[in-house]
Every structure is written in structure tokens, then in C-alpha cells.
Design a protein around this motif. Structure first.
Motif, PDB file in Angstrom:
ATOM      1  N   VAL A   1       0.851  -1.185   0.000  1.00 34.29           N
ATOM      2  CA  VAL A   1       0.000   0.000   0.000  1.00 34.29           C
ATOM      3  C   VAL A   1       0.889   1.239   0.000  1.00 34.29           C
ATOM      4  N   PHE A   2       0.419   2.306  -0.649  1.00 38.50           N
ATOM      5  CA  PHE A   2       1.120   3.584  -0.625  1.00 38.50           C
ATOM      6  C   PHE A   2       0.111   4.698  -0.379  1.00 38.50           C
ATOM      7  N   THR A   3       0.433   5.607   0.530  1.00 38.01           N
ATOM      8  CA  THR A   3      -0.443   6.731   0.836  1.00 38.01           C
ATOM      9  C   THR A   3      -0.172   7.883  -0.122  1.00 38.01           C
ATOM     10  N   MET A   4      -1.142   8.171  -0.962  1.00 42.88           N
ATOM     11  CA  MET A   4      -1.020   9.273  -1.906  1.00 42.88           C
ATOM     12  C   MET A   4      -1.336  10.611  -1.244  1.00 42.88           C
ATOM     13  N   MET A   5      -2.333  10.606  -0.367  1.00 49.75           N
ATOM     14  CA  MET A   5      -2.770  11.846   0.267  1.00 49.75           C
ATOM     15  C   MET A   5      -3.378  11.544   1.627  1.00 49.75           C
ATOM     16  N   ASP A   6      -2.970  12.297   2.625  1.00 46.34           N
ATOM     17  CA  ASP A   6      -3.543  12.191   3.968  1.00 46.34           C
ATOM     18  C   ASP A   6      -3.498  13.589   4.566  1.00 46.34           C
ATOM     19  N   CYS A   7      -4.576  14.341   4.418  1.00 47.67           N
ATOM     20  CA  CYS A   7      -4.531  15.749   4.792  1.00 47.67           C
ATOM     21  C   CYS A   7      -5.884  16.235   5.280  1.00 47.67           C
ATOM     22  N   ASP A   8      -5.861  17.429   5.877  1.00 46.53           N
ATOM     23  CA  ASP A   8      -7.060  18.125   6.308  1.00 46.53           C
ATOM     24  C   ASP A   8      -7.234  19.359   5.437  1.00 46.53           C
ATOM     25  N   GLY A   9      -8.466  19.778   5.247  1.00 46.94           N
ATOM     26  CA  GLY A   9      -8.733  20.953   4.447  1.00 46.94           C
ATOM     27  C   GLY A   9     -10.088  21.536   4.766  1.00 46.94           C
ATOM     28  N   THR A  10     -10.448  22.572   4.019  1.00 48.47           N
ATOM     29  CA  THR A  10     -11.736  23.240   4.185  1.00 48.47           C
ATOM     30  C   THR A  10     -12.438  23.286   2.836  1.00 48.47           C
ATOM     31  N   MET A  11     -13.741  23.032   2.858  1.00 47.90           N
ATOM     32  CA  MET A  11     -14.497  23.000   1.611  1.00 47.90           C
ATOM     33  C   MET A  11     -15.893  23.539   1.838  1.00 47.90           C
ATOM     34  N   SER A  12     -16.399  24.255   0.844  1.00 46.26           N
ATOM     35  CA  SER A  12     -17.767  24.763   0.898  1.00 46.26           C
ATOM     36  C   SER A  12     -18.697  23.731   0.275  1.00 46.26           C
ATOM     37  N   PHE A  13     -19.618  23.214   1.067  1.00 47.50           N
ATOM     38  CA  PHE A  13     -20.595  22.251   0.577  1.00 47.50           C
ATOM     39  C   PHE A  13     -21.839  23.015   0.139  1.00 47.50           C
ATOM     40  N   ALA A  14     -22.008  23.109  -1.175  1.00 45.52           N
ATOM     41  CA  ALA A  14     -23.161  23.794  -1.758  1.00 45.52           C
ATOM     42  C   ALA A  14     -23.473  23.132  -3.087  1.00 45.52           C
ATOM     43  N   ALA A  15     -24.712  23.221  -3.515  1.00 46.73           N
ATOM     44  CA  ALA A  15     -25.127  22.584  -4.760  1.00 46.73           C
ATOM     45  C   ALA A  15     -24.272  23.067  -5.924  1.00 46.73           C
ATOM     46  N   GLY A  16     -23.663  22.102  -6.653  1.00 47.16           N
ATOM     47  CA  GLY A  16     -22.856  22.426  -7.818  1.00 47.16           C
ATOM     48  C   GLY A  16     -21.442  22.880  -7.524  1.00 47.16           C
ATOM     49  N   ALA A  17     -21.045  22.953  -6.247  1.00 48.46           N
ATOM     50  CA  ALA A  17     -19.708  23.431  -5.888  1.00 48.46           C
ATOM     51  C   ALA A  17     -18.650  22.354  -6.152  1.00 48.46           C
ATOM     52  N   GLU A  18     -17.373  22.777  -6.132  1.00 47.43           N
ATOM     53  CA  GLU A  18     -16.250  21.867  -6.314  1.00 47.43           C
ATOM     54  C   GLU A  18     -15.211  22.116  -5.228  1.00 47.43           C
ATOM     55  N   GLY A  19     -14.487  21.068  -4.888  1.00 51.69           N
ATOM     56  CA  GLY A  19     -13.385  21.189  -3.938  1.00 51.69           C
ATOM     57  C   GLY A  19     -12.125  20.595  -4.540  1.00 51.69           C
ATOM     58  N   TRP A  20     -11.000  21.239  -4.324  1.00 50.50           N
ATOM     59  CA  TRP A  20      -9.738  20.780  -4.917  1.00 50.50           C
ATOM     60  C   TRP A  20      -8.696  20.692  -3.803  1.00 50.50           C
ATOM     61  N   PHE A  21      -8.012  19.537  -3.735  1.00 51.34           N
ATOM     62  CA  PHE A  21      -6.993  19.317  -2.714  1.00 51.34           C
ATOM     63  C   PHE A  21      -5.760  18.698  -3.365  1.00 51.34           C
ATOM     64  N   SER A  22      -4.601  19.017  -2.825  1.00 53.28           N
ATOM     65  CA  SER A  22      -3.360  18.440  -3.359  1.00 53.28           C
ATOM     66  C   SER A  22      -2.348  18.288  -2.236  1.00 53.28           C
TER      67      SER A  22
ATOM     68  N   LEU B   1       4.034  14.590  -3.210  1.00 51.09           N
ATOM     69  CA  LEU B   1       4.499  13.227  -2.997  1.00 51.09           C
ATOM     70  C   LEU B   1       5.963  13.240  -2.589  1.00 51.09           C
ATOM     71  N   PRO B   2       6.372  12.312  -1.720  1.00 52.11           N
ATOM     72  CA  PRO B   2       7.778  12.256  -1.298  1.00 52.11           C
ATOM     73  C   PRO B   2       8.661  11.662  -2.382  1.00 52.11           C
ATOM     74  N   MET B   3       9.959  11.865  -2.240  1.00 55.36           N
ATOM     75  CA  MET B   3      10.918  11.205  -3.126  1.00 55.36           C
ATOM     76  C   MET B   3      10.835   9.703  -2.902  1.00 55.36           C
ATOM     77  N   PRO B   4      11.041   8.887  -3.941  1.00 57.20           N
ATOM     78  CA  PRO B   4      10.955   7.433  -3.773  1.00 57.20           C
ATOM     79  C   PRO B   4      12.100   6.864  -2.960  1.00 57.20           C
ATOM     80  N   GLY B   5      11.804   5.723  -2.308  1.00 58.75           N
ATOM     81  CA  GLY B   5      12.840   4.920  -1.652  1.00 58.75           C
ATOM     82  C   GLY B   5      13.583   5.635  -0.557  1.00 58.75           C
ATOM     83  N   CYS B   6      14.899   5.461  -0.559  1.00 56.25           N
ATOM     84  CA  CYS B   6      15.739   5.975   0.514  1.00 56.25           C
ATOM     85  C   CYS B   6      15.813   7.488   0.510  1.00 56.25           C
ATOM     86  N   CYS B   7      15.340   8.127  -0.551  1.00 57.38           N
ATOM     87  CA  CYS B   7      15.406   9.577  -0.657  1.00 57.38           C
ATOM     88  C   CYS B   7      14.095  10.240  -0.271  1.00 57.38           C
ATOM     89  N   SER B   8      13.227   9.513   0.413  1.00 52.32           N
ATOM     90  CA  SER B   8      11.879  10.003   0.679  1.00 52.32           C
ATOM     91  C   SER B   8      11.861  11.286   1.490  1.00 52.32           C
TER      92      SER B   8
END
Length: 262
Positions: free
Chosen positions: A169-190, A193-200
Motif C-alpha cells: 500500500v502507498f499513501t497518496m494523500m492524507d490531509c485536512d482541508g476546508t471545503m464549501s458544501f453547496a449545490a454544484g460546488a467543487e473542492g480541490w486538494f493536493s 508526494l515524497p521522493m521514492p525509496g531511501c530519498c523520501s
């Protein structure tokens, strides 16, 4: 005191199941794993979810939502997967032999008071755009999402990629954020990513995991004042040129995605 041949056999009885349960709460993960190999009764006592759940969540909090995608997987197994993934990230990665068909995308999103969406999507069900072939996928999640009261809310987002058969398993995203929940709205989060392997922990990569939520419009609400997530999009984005990477680059450990899981 010396024991002779007339010593009652009861002295040599194994500890009861209740005693094993009490003792097991004071053992570390390695000792628990070793003790579970003694006998079947010891295995039953040392492998229970009530023992391994707090161990798993304390060692690998970013993976704590994985059990929601498949409740039949025991926490002891999830701990082993997390530990193996952590060890592999400390090693120099080899080029993996992996394809989109081997993966499961697991996303869980919630507010402080309600469930938003939980979905596990096999990679072979994701559609790759034949024209651009980028690592970005849209998923219809209307059946997996719950109704949420409208308004500005704090959200918890977890996106994990699992190798089928729970081999890694690999964790792509584990974060907290704020979003407006309204009809037709969108939320964007990013999240970068860490460096692979020993360089993480070596520094910035310029590659981010990207997740977008599209909410239903007013016609799709089931009752006034509540909305549900209609569409979920996940991808891997290069912030150097603000373009999504290709599927091939996204699955390569020496390019974008640190999949040292094969």
C-alpha cells in the motif's frame, strides 16, 4: 521446591485464554507476532483486532482508513503491510513491474460530524483517455457518498493505493482541508508526494497527488439543505508545468509515484 513424578499434572497446564488476553495487552508488536506462533489458542489470543487496531493506528495513522475499504482484512495483516511498505521506502528502489490493473484506489473523505464518501475502485475499472493518456481519473461516487449539510466545513481526506491481494500500500494523500458544501460546488486538494525509496525525506519533488470533488446540483438533492458528492477525480500533477503526468510515468518509481511495492 523440587518436583517429583507425583507432582499433579495440573501444575503444567497452559495458561487460560483469559490470562493470555490480559498478558497480550502489554506486549510489543514483534513479541505478539512471535507468541501467536506457539499454538492455535495463542494465535487466537494474540491476533485479535482489539489488540492490533490501536497498534496499527498509532504506527500508521495515514493508513487508518484502509479497513473501511475491506472490513474482512484483519488489523494484524494491515500492520504487516504498513511495516513492509515503510521498510521498502528506506531501501533503494528497483524498477517495479506494476500496471494499473494491479491497483485499487481507496478514498475516504469525512467531515468532523459526518461521512462524505468512501470508495475502493479497482484500477482496471478506471478509464484512461486514449488521446492524452494522463494519470487522471474521474469516478462516479453517487452511490458511495452520503448527504452532507450545506456550508463551509473542515474535511479529512485519505487516498491510498493498494496492490491487489493486499501485497502493499502507498499513501497518496492524507490531509485536512476546508471545503464549501453547496449545490454544484467543487473542492480541490493536493499534497506533494515524497521522493521514492531511501530519498523520501531528501526534499521537494515537484509532483503532487491531486484530488477534486464535484457536488450534486439542486435537482439531485434528496432533501433541502443537503448535498452529496457526485464525482471524484484523482490524479498526479507536475507543478513544474502544471500538467498531469502520463500513466506510464505515474506508475514508475524513478519518475513520479514512489511505488516500491512490487
Amino acid at each position: 521446591m523440587f518436583l517429583n513424578n507425583k507432582t499433579p499434572s495440573s501444575i503444567f497446564r497452559l495458561p487460560s485464554w483469559e490470562v493470555l488476553v490480559i498478558l497480550s495487552q502489554y506486549l510489543d508488536p514483534k513479541t505478539l507476532a512471535l507468541a501467536s506462533c506457539v499454538s492455535k489458542s495463542w494465535s487466537d489470543s494474540m491476533s485479535s483486532d482489539h489488540l492490533w487496531k490501536p497498534i496499527f493506528t498509532s504506527h500508521f495513522p495515514s493508513l487508518s482508513t484502509l479497513q473501511l475499504t475491506n472490513p474482512t482484512v484483519p488489523y494484524r495483516r494491515l500492520f504487516a503491510i504498513g511495516r513492509a511498505a515503510a521498510k521498502r521506502r528506506q531501501q533503494t528502489p528497483s524498477k517495479p513491474h506494476i500496471s494499473l490493473d494491479n491497483l485499487i484506489f481507496a478514498v475516504t473523505i469525512s467531515t468532523t460530524k459526518s461521512h462524505v464518501v468512501t470508495v475502493a475502485k479497482p484500477g482496471d475499472e478506471l478509464l484512461v483517455d486514449p488521446h492524452n493518456g494522463v494519470f487522471r481519473f474521474d469516478v462516479d461516487v453517487r452511490e458511495e457518498s452520503g448527504l452532507v449539510n450545506e456550508g463551509l466545513k473542515e474535511v479529512k481526506i485519505s487516498w491510498n493505493v493498494i496492490i491487489k491481494g493486499w501485497r502493499g500500500v502507498f499513501t497518496m494523500m492524507d490531509c485536512d482541508g476546508t471545503m464549501s458544501f453547496a449545490a454544484g460546488a467543487e473542492g480541490w486538494f493536493s499534497e506533494e508526494l515524497p521522493m521514492p525509496g531511501c530519498c523520501s525525506n531528501a526534499g521537494a519533488t515537484g509532483i503532487v497527488a491531486d484530488l477534486k470533488l464535484g457536488l450534486s446540483d439542486g435537482k439531485q438533492n434528496y432533501r433541502d439543505g443537503k448535498v452529496r458528492v457526485n464525482k471524484l477525480s484523482v490524479g498526479i500533477l507536475s507543478i513544474v508545468d502544471w500538467r498531469y503526468v502520463s500513466v506510464e510515468d505515474g506508475l514508475s518509481s524513478d519518475r513520479s509515484l514512489p511505488f516500491t511495492l512490487s
